[in-house]
Each structure stands twice: as structure tokens, then as C-alpha cells.
Design an enzyme around this catalytic site. Structure first.
Site, PDB file in Angstrom:
ATOM      1  N   ASP A   7       0.847  -1.188   0.000  1.00  0.00           N
ATOM      2  CA  ASP A   7       0.000   0.000   0.000  1.00  0.00           C
ATOM      3  C   ASP A   7       0.886   1.244   0.000  1.00  0.00           C
ATOM      4  OD1 ASP A   7      -2.399   1.390   0.082  1.00  0.00           O
ATOM      5  OD2 ASP A   7      -2.615   1.233   2.244  1.00  0.00           O
ATOM      6  N   GLU A  30      -4.575   4.871  -6.109  1.00  0.00           N
ATOM      7  CA  GLU A  30      -5.391   5.432  -5.026  1.00  0.00           C
ATOM      8  C   GLU A  30      -5.636   6.916  -5.255  1.00  0.00           C
ATOM      9  OE1 GLU A  30      -3.733   2.831  -1.281  1.00  0.00           O
ATOM     10  OE2 GLU A  30      -2.807   4.769  -1.662  1.00  0.00           O
TER      11      GLU A  30
END
Length: 115
Positions: A14, A71
Site C-alpha cells: 500500500d 489510489e
């Protein structure tokens, strides 16, 4: 982590490109996804360096056989750029703000009907 992957659990890095996300992790960990941090996505419409960084991350991940997730997609311009560069998964306010599961289920149902 290998045992988790054997069980079918997917693993992702992430916020790639920030903090402790080192390139060595791409070589050492059994990864499935690389998530491009929103700090790079945010300015791809106005910052050539961010465009180059995002494009490089996408190319590198694809060459390593990893799925790429972007994202913080908030505009059509960002979505178009990312899709054109081969990013297959986008997430962000451009599509929906965070919502309860039942609201999302209805949103998804409506999207399927319109596709």
C-alpha cells in the site's frame, strides 16, 4: 506470507513510493498488487514528474506481474491518464465517496445494469 498466499490471500504494498515501501520488497515479498500512493496521482494533470513516476511504477509493476491499483483518483483526467498507461484498478472519490456496504451494493447493482 507464503503460507497466506497458498491459502489464497492476496498481498499488496500500500502507498507505494512513500515511507518504508522499498524496491527490495518487490523482490523479496510474494506480492499480488502494488498500490500507487495518492500523493503521486493527485498532481498527474499538472506535474510532469508525478506523471513520470506513476507511469514508471505502472510499467515496473506490470513487468513484475503485479496488478496496479491507483489510489486517490478524483478526476476524469486522472482516470483517463491511468487507464491509458495500463493501470487496471482505480479507486477514489471520482467513483464514489466511502459508503456503507448496502449503499455500495446498490451502487454496484445500478452500475451493472447500465453497463
Amino acid at each position: 506470507m507464503q503460507d497466506l498466499q497458498t491459502l489464497g490471500v492476496g498481498l499488496a504494498i500500500d502507498d507505494f513510493g512513500t515511507g518504508y515501501s522499498s524496491l527490495i520488497h518487490l523482490k523479496q515479498l510474494p506480492l499480488d498488487q502494488l498500490k500507487i500512493d495518492q500523493s503521486f496521482v493527485r498532481d498527474i494533470g499538472s506535474d510532469a514528474n508525478d506523471r513520470i513516476i506513476v507511469e514508471t511504477i505502472i510499467d515496473m509493476a506490470r513487468n513484475l506481474g503485479l496488478e496496479v491499483v491507483a489510489e486517490g483518483v478524483e478526476t476524469r483526467q486522472q482516470a483517463d491518464f491511468l487507464c491509458a498507461k495500463g493501470c487496471t484498478v482505480l479507486q477514489g472519490y471520482y467513483f464514489s465517496k466511502p459508503c456503507a456496504a448496502d449503499v455500495f451494493a446498490e451502487f454496484y447493482r445500478q452500475w451493472q445494469l447500465s453497463s
